[in-house]
Motif scaffolding. Structure first.
Motif, PDB file in Angstrom:
ATOM      1  N   ALA A 307      -6.484  15.402 -15.805  1.00  0.00           N
ATOM      2  CA  ALA A 307      -6.095  14.443 -15.209  1.00  0.00           C
ATOM      3  C   ALA A 307      -4.637  13.675 -15.446  1.00  0.00           C
ATOM      4  O   ALA A 307      -4.541  12.798 -16.108  1.00  0.00           O
ATOM      5  CB  ALA A 307      -7.111  13.427 -14.995  1.00  0.00           C
ATOM      6  N   SER A 308      -3.524  14.321 -14.868  1.00  0.00           N
ATOM      7  CA  SER A 308      -2.390  13.868 -15.099  1.00  0.00           C
ATOM      8  C   SER A 308      -1.970  12.659 -14.583  1.00  0.00           C
ATOM      9  O   SER A 308      -2.384  12.317 -13.216  1.00  0.00           O
ATOM     10  CB  SER A 308      -1.129  14.714 -14.729  1.00  0.00           C
ATOM     11  OG  SER A 308      -0.996  15.321 -13.354  1.00  0.00           O
ATOM     12  N   VAL A 309      -0.997  11.715 -15.128  1.00  0.00           N
ATOM     13  CA  VAL A 309      -0.685  10.204 -14.558  1.00  0.00           C
ATOM     14  C   VAL A 309       0.444  10.246 -13.968  1.00  0.00           C
ATOM     15  O   VAL A 309       1.510  10.385 -14.747  1.00  0.00           O
ATOM     16  CB  VAL A 309      -1.285   9.086 -15.309  1.00  0.00           C
ATOM     17  CG1 VAL A 309      -0.891   7.695 -14.595  1.00  0.00           C
ATOM     18  CG2 VAL A 309      -2.658   9.311 -15.970  1.00  0.00           C
ATOM     19  N   THR A 310       0.808  10.026 -12.744  1.00  0.00           N
ATOM     20  CA  THR A 310       2.268  10.029 -12.208  1.00  0.00           C
ATOM     21  C   THR A 310       2.594   9.081 -11.287  1.00  0.00           C
ATOM     22  O   THR A 310       1.722   8.217 -11.255  1.00  0.00           O
ATOM     23  CB  THR A 310       2.236  11.421 -11.278  1.00  0.00           C
ATOM     24  OG1 THR A 310       1.560  11.233 -10.100  1.00  0.00           O
ATOM     25  CG2 THR A 310       2.044  12.617 -12.086  1.00  0.00           C
ATOM     26  N   ASP A 311       3.728   9.083 -10.884  1.00  0.00           N
ATOM     27  CA  ASP A 311       4.262   7.820  -9.863  1.00  0.00           C
ATOM     28  C   ASP A 311       3.064   7.458  -9.007  1.00  0.00           C
ATOM     29  O   ASP A 311       2.917   6.425  -8.617  1.00  0.00           O
ATOM     30  CB  ASP A 311       5.410   8.022  -9.405  1.00  0.00           C
ATOM     31  CG  ASP A 311       6.760   7.935 -10.569  1.00  0.00           C
ATOM     32  OD1 ASP A 311       6.445   7.910 -11.608  1.00  0.00           O
ATOM     33  OD2 ASP A 311       7.787   7.790 -10.069  1.00  0.00           O
ATOM     34  N   ALA A 312       2.560   8.768  -8.365  1.00  0.00           N
ATOM     35  CA  ALA A 312       1.797   8.638  -7.110  1.00  0.00           C
ATOM     36  C   ALA A 312       0.511   7.692  -7.413  1.00  0.00           C
ATOM     37  O   ALA A 312       0.102   6.971  -6.573  1.00  0.00           O
ATOM     38  CB  ALA A 312       1.256   9.798  -6.535  1.00  0.00           C
ATOM     39  N   GLU A 313      -0.018   7.920  -8.723  1.00  0.00           N
ATOM     40  CA  GLU A 313      -1.242   7.190  -9.172  1.00  0.00           C
ATOM     41  C   GLU A 313      -1.000   5.738  -9.475  1.00  0.00           C
ATOM     42  O   GLU A 313      -1.910   4.837  -9.432  1.00  0.00           O
ATOM     43  CB  GLU A 313      -1.821   7.563 -10.400  1.00  0.00           C
ATOM     44  CG  GLU A 313      -2.687   9.052 -10.084  1.00  0.00           C
ATOM     45  CD  GLU A 313      -1.815  10.215  -9.603  1.00  0.00           C
ATOM     46  OE1 GLU A 313      -0.715  10.522 -10.331  1.00  0.00           O
ATOM     47  OE2 GLU A 313      -1.987  11.214  -8.939  1.00  0.00           O
ATOM     48  N   LEU A 314       0.353   5.669  -9.973  1.00  0.00           N
ATOM     49  CA  LEU A 314       0.651   4.166 -10.327  1.00  0.00           C
ATOM     50  C   LEU A 314       1.182   3.218  -9.280  1.00  0.00           C
ATOM     51  O   LEU A 314       1.419   2.028  -9.536  1.00  0.00           O
ATOM     52  CB  LEU A 314       1.454   4.308 -11.755  1.00  0.00           C
ATOM     53  CG  LEU A 314       0.769   4.827 -12.932  1.00  0.00           C
ATOM     54  CD1 LEU A 314       1.764   5.021 -13.984  1.00  0.00           C
ATOM     55  CD2 LEU A 314      -0.297   4.106 -13.338  1.00  0.00           C
ATOM     56  N   ASP A 315       1.813   3.808  -8.255  1.00  0.00           N
ATOM     57  CA  ASP A 315       2.331   3.069  -7.190  1.00  0.00           C
ATOM     58  C   ASP A 315       1.719   3.455  -5.814  1.00  0.00           C
ATOM     59  O   ASP A 315       2.048   4.444  -5.102  1.00  0.00           O
ATOM     60  CB  ASP A 315       3.797   3.644  -7.342  1.00  0.00           C
ATOM     61  CG  ASP A 315       4.673   2.733  -6.452  1.00  0.00           C
ATOM     62  OD1 ASP A 315       4.289   1.730  -5.897  1.00  0.00           O
ATOM     63  OD2 ASP A 315       6.056   3.030  -6.348  1.00  0.00           O
ATOM     64  N   ARG A 316       0.942   2.581  -5.486  1.00  0.00           N
ATOM     65  CA  ARG A 316       0.178   2.825  -4.300  1.00  0.00           C
ATOM     66  C   ARG A 316       0.488   1.521  -3.340  1.00  0.00           C
ATOM     67  O   ARG A 316       0.238   0.262  -3.852  1.00  0.00           O
ATOM     68  CB  ARG A 316      -1.578   2.794  -4.644  1.00  0.00           C
ATOM     69  CG  ARG A 316      -1.700   3.741  -5.687  1.00  0.00           C
ATOM     70  CD  ARG A 316      -3.221   3.838  -6.056  1.00  0.00           C
ATOM     71  NE  ARG A 316      -3.998   4.177  -4.855  1.00  0.00           N
ATOM     72  CZ  ARG A 316      -4.104   5.469  -4.501  1.00  0.00           C
ATOM     73  NH1 ARG A 316      -3.673   6.427  -5.424  1.00  0.00           N
ATOM     74  NH2 ARG A 316      -4.785   5.593  -3.410  1.00  0.00           N
ATOM     75  N   PRO A 317       1.105   2.002  -1.983  1.00  0.00           N
ATOM     76  CA  PRO A 317       1.301   0.799  -1.166  1.00  0.00           C
ATOM     77  C   PRO A 317       0.421  -0.060  -0.996  1.00  0.00           C
ATOM     78  O   PRO A 317       1.046  -1.244  -0.711  1.00  0.00           O
ATOM     79  CB  PRO A 317       1.983   1.551  -0.157  1.00  0.00           C
ATOM     80  CG  PRO A 317       2.298   2.972  -0.521  1.00  0.00           C
ATOM     81  CD  PRO A 317       1.325   3.361  -1.676  1.00  0.00           C
ATOM     82  N   ASP A 318      -0.792   0.213  -0.844  1.00  0.00           N
ATOM     83  CA  ASP A 318      -1.674  -0.756  -0.448  1.00  0.00           C
ATOM     84  C   ASP A 318      -2.000  -2.029  -1.408  1.00  0.00           C
ATOM     85  O   ASP A 318      -2.084  -3.197  -1.173  1.00  0.00           O
ATOM     86  CB  ASP A 318      -3.031  -0.015  -0.275  1.00  0.00           C
ATOM     87  CG  ASP A 318      -3.690   0.443  -1.423  1.00  0.00           C
ATOM     88  OD1 ASP A 318      -2.816   1.052  -2.320  1.00  0.00           O
ATOM     89  OD2 ASP A 318      -4.979   0.800  -1.513  1.00  0.00           O
ATOM     90  N   ARG A 319      -1.688  -1.790  -2.751  1.00  0.00           N
ATOM     91  CA  ARG A 319      -2.037  -2.877  -3.769  1.00  0.00           C
ATOM     92  C   ARG A 319      -1.148  -2.772  -4.877  1.00  0.00           C
ATOM     93  O   ARG A 319      -0.460  -3.704  -5.442  1.00  0.00           O
ATOM     94  CB  ARG A 319      -3.527  -2.761  -4.033  1.00  0.00           C
ATOM     95  CG  ARG A 319      -3.854  -4.028  -5.043  1.00  0.00           C
ATOM     96  CD  ARG A 319      -5.392  -4.005  -5.047  1.00  0.00           C
ATOM     97  NE  ARG A 319      -5.728  -5.011  -6.099  1.00  0.00           N
ATOM     98  CZ  ARG A 319      -5.489  -6.405  -5.757  1.00  0.00           C
ATOM     99  NH1 ARG A 319      -5.158  -6.819  -4.590  1.00  0.00           N
ATOM    100  NH2 ARG A 319      -5.965  -7.369  -6.878  1.00  0.00           N
ATOM    101  N   VAL A 320      -0.933  -1.585  -5.660  1.00  0.00           N
ATOM    102  CA  VAL A 320      -0.488  -1.403  -7.025  1.00  0.00           C
ATOM    103  C   VAL A 320       0.952  -0.918  -6.636  1.00  0.00           C
ATOM    104  O   VAL A 320       1.265  -0.330  -5.981  1.00  0.00           O
ATOM    105  CB  VAL A 320      -1.412  -0.300  -7.793  1.00  0.00           C
ATOM    106  CG1 VAL A 320      -0.639  -0.367  -9.144  1.00  0.00           C
ATOM    107  CG2 VAL A 320      -2.604  -0.903  -7.770  1.00  0.00           C
ATOM    108  N   ALA A 321       1.888  -1.678  -7.647  1.00  0.00           N
ATOM    109  CA  ALA A 321       3.255  -1.485  -7.549  1.00  0.00           C
ATOM    110  C   ALA A 321       3.854  -1.090  -8.933  1.00  0.00           C
ATOM    111  O   ALA A 321       3.475  -1.713  -9.892  1.00  0.00           O
ATOM    112  CB  ALA A 321       4.144  -2.529  -7.153  1.00  0.00           C
TER     113      ALA A 321
END
Length: 608
Positions: A307-321
């Protein structure tokens, strides 16, 4: 022959000490400037600077105008008007690197001619970074040109930079002639901007390396090995503990942070939530790889290696930046540790990495890391907090954050039009000579506040007080050089050397000398120290002092060769992933080119 006096030697010693402190940054420049005021007044028998002269920098028309322009620029920035250009630029560029670069240079320069270039760059950096990601272009190809274009644009009008305003007042004081008007040097500024823009479009792309990979912040900061996903079994002691408290309690000494929690397809950020960890939750964890494994053993967690962690997992437009920040020189947090700044507690933000000026990356043990001017931070937080950080003044946010200033119909709000009208009125009144520029600018600030474009507290917060104190210190230092005869002495030596050179070569020499000094101290300080010398030299050669004054003024606006010479260079240093040599590689040829263009322009337009 000018005789050397003890007063000259004392002032020269103060100049040397001041320049050494500016270069080494042993003390903040504004603190150094305050010390200069104290030293000049205490040593009055030698410096001839009494209390009134020592404090004259605070009442200077240039200082008042610069202070006001910061507030006016903030009023325009808060309307979101400049940021609206992002959509138009995206449509124009259509993924083309050359078009994107042309849009950046073509927009930044003219805007920086009428709005202080520092807030212009602060607004454009996140927009340009976002557009670079969309176009799959490295931000490194765009951000130095952004900074340079803003500096070139600052030469278009009197209010473009603080350097112009200081030079105008120094010129009037040294010659007894009227100060520069709003558009005095616009013809030369336009020439310099066109030539500089051509260089940035045709030559700079070949010299700038791709330091940053587009759309991959975690990779660019090298944090991917320090991020992992873990599963919480029902037997884990973390079950029932608030997610935000895990890093602060039993496991504090491990130096791991819980970033977010995935539960049934829903993400929530740990630092911003009091929800308890539940069985089958998937946690995103930051820490040293070995420490994460140890954390899994102690907390009975299951490590998920695939389970890699990338920008897509850490930067979610709905809430997380996923947010990048730069620490500006005027930040109140400079010198504090990250732990002491309490970023996690105060801002619900978790630091993932720090990039130092020079390229060094720090990715663990953040609590004891001291914050320095020019540092770039990568952190995860909420969108709401990202907007707060952008407006706090302690950081420059260099990644795009959604704005709320645009009308539902896609147009600008009435506040934006009022702000533009105020700035236009200030420029018009000053240009027509109806009132002095300082009075027009002060009136503009009052109008901005009265019309609801800017609150009084925001007006005060917008001012870079370190720049104001820097001005207040170096202005009386320049005055002391004149009062003690130091300017005359230096001019005499320069005049002797200049007898073997044509006047135009002496003008070029002053341009180059001012530019070199501006790269290692500050543009304002270099202009304050050299402009009286240049004017005195012109009188000694029987030449027009106006051309010499312009050479120094424009030389002070070309601090291209170092990231520390000008604030905007420092602002793009981290987001572009630059090295010190990148500025030298791109800036040195531009500085030499403009030395020729500026000198020739002065000779052709006004004569020397």
């Amino acid at each position: 022959m000018v005789a050397v006096t003890s007063g000259m030697l004392v002032v020269f010693a103060l100049v040397v000490v001041t320049m050494a402190l500016f270069v080494t940054e042993a003390a903040p420049p504004d603190v150094t400037a305050i010390g200069v005021i104290v030293g000049l007044v205490v040593l009055e028998p030698w410096t001839r600077v009494d209390l009134q002269t020592g404090l004259s920098g605070f009442s200077s028309a240039a200082t008042i105008t610069i202070l006001s322009m910061y507030a006016l620029s903030e009023g325009v920035r808060q309307t979101g008007a400049i940021r609206v250009l992002g959509d138009a630029v995206a449509s124009f560029t259509n993924g083309s690197e050359s078009r994107l670069l042309a849009a950046v240079v073509g927009l930044t320069g003219p805007i920086a001619g009428v709005v202080n270039n520092t807030p212009v760059v602060a607004v454009f950096v996140p927009m340009v970074s976002d557009l670079a990601d969309q176009a799959n272009v490295s931000p490194s190809k765009l951000l130095i040109p952004l900074s340079y274009a803003s500096m070139l644009g600052g030469t278009l009008t009197l209010v473009g930079t603080a350097t112009n305003l200081v030079a105008s007042e120094a010129y009037a004081e040294a010659t007894g002639l009227p100060p520069f008007s709003m558009f005095t040097f616009t013809p030369l500024g336009a020439l310099v901007f066109v030539v500089g823009a051509g260089y940035l479009l045709a030559v700079a792309p070949r010299l700038l390396p791709e330091r940053i990979e587009p759309g991959n912040r975690t990779g660019n900061y090298g944090v991917e090995p320090f991020l992992a996903r873990v599963l919480v079994p029902a037997r884990s002691p973390l079950v029932g503990i608030p997610a935000g408290d895990v890093s602060d309690d039993t496991y504090r000494d491990l130096n791991v942070d819980i970033l977010d929690v995935l539960r049934g397809g829903e993400h929530f950020i740990a630092a911003d939530s009091d929800r308890e960890v539940a069985a089958r939750d998937i946690l995103t964890v930051r820490g040293d790889p070995a420490t994460i494994r140890r954390f899994c053993d102690l907390a009975d967690l299951r490590f998920l290696p695939r389970a890699s962690v990338t920008d897509a997992e850490l930067d979610r437009p709905d809430r997380v930046a996923l947010v990048e920040l730069v620490v500006p020189r005027e930040s109140g947090l400079v010198g504090e540790t990250i732990g002491g700044a309490r970023l996690r507690e105060r801002y619900d933000a978790t630091v993932l990495a720090v990039r130092r000026r020079g390229g060094d990356l720090i990715r663990e043990h953040f609590r004891d890391v001291d914050l320095r001017a020019g540092d770039s931070l990568l952190l995860q937080t909420t969108n709401e907090t990202a907007r707060y950080l952008r407006d706090s003044g302690d950081f420059v946010v260099t990644s795009e954050v959604a704005d709320e200033f645009i009308e539902d119909n896609g147009g600008l709000s009435p506040t934006a039009f009022r702000a533009f009208a105020v700035v236009a009125a200030v420029i018009g009144l000053a240009a027509l000579g109806v009132v002095p520029i300082a009075i027009a600018a002060l009136g503009g600030v009052a109008a901005m506040v009265s019309l609801g474009c800017l609150s009084a507290s925001d007006a005060y917060d917008a001012v870079s007080w370190n720049v104001i104190f820097l001005l207040a210190g170096v202005i009386p230092l320049g005055r002391a050089l004149q009062l003690t005869g130091g300017v005359a002495l230096i001019s005499e030596f320069v005049g002797v050397a200049a007898t073997y050179l044509p006047v135009i070569a002496v003008v070029a020499a002053f341009y180059l000398l001012t530019g070199l000094l501006a790269n290692v101290i500050t543009p304002v300080a270099s202009v304050v120290l050299l402009l009286p010398v240049a004017i005195d030299t012109a009188f000694g050669l029987g030449a027009d002092p106006f051309g010499f004054a312009l050479a120094v003024t424009f030389g002070g606006s070309t601090a291209f060769m170092t990231p520390i010479g000008y604030q905007t260079n420092l602002m793009v240093y981290g987001p572009g992933g630059y090295r010190f040599t990148d500025y030298l590689r791109v800036g040195a040829p531009l500085q030499l080119l403009l030395a020729v263009v500026t000198t020739a322009g002065i000779a052709l337009i006004w004569g020397v």
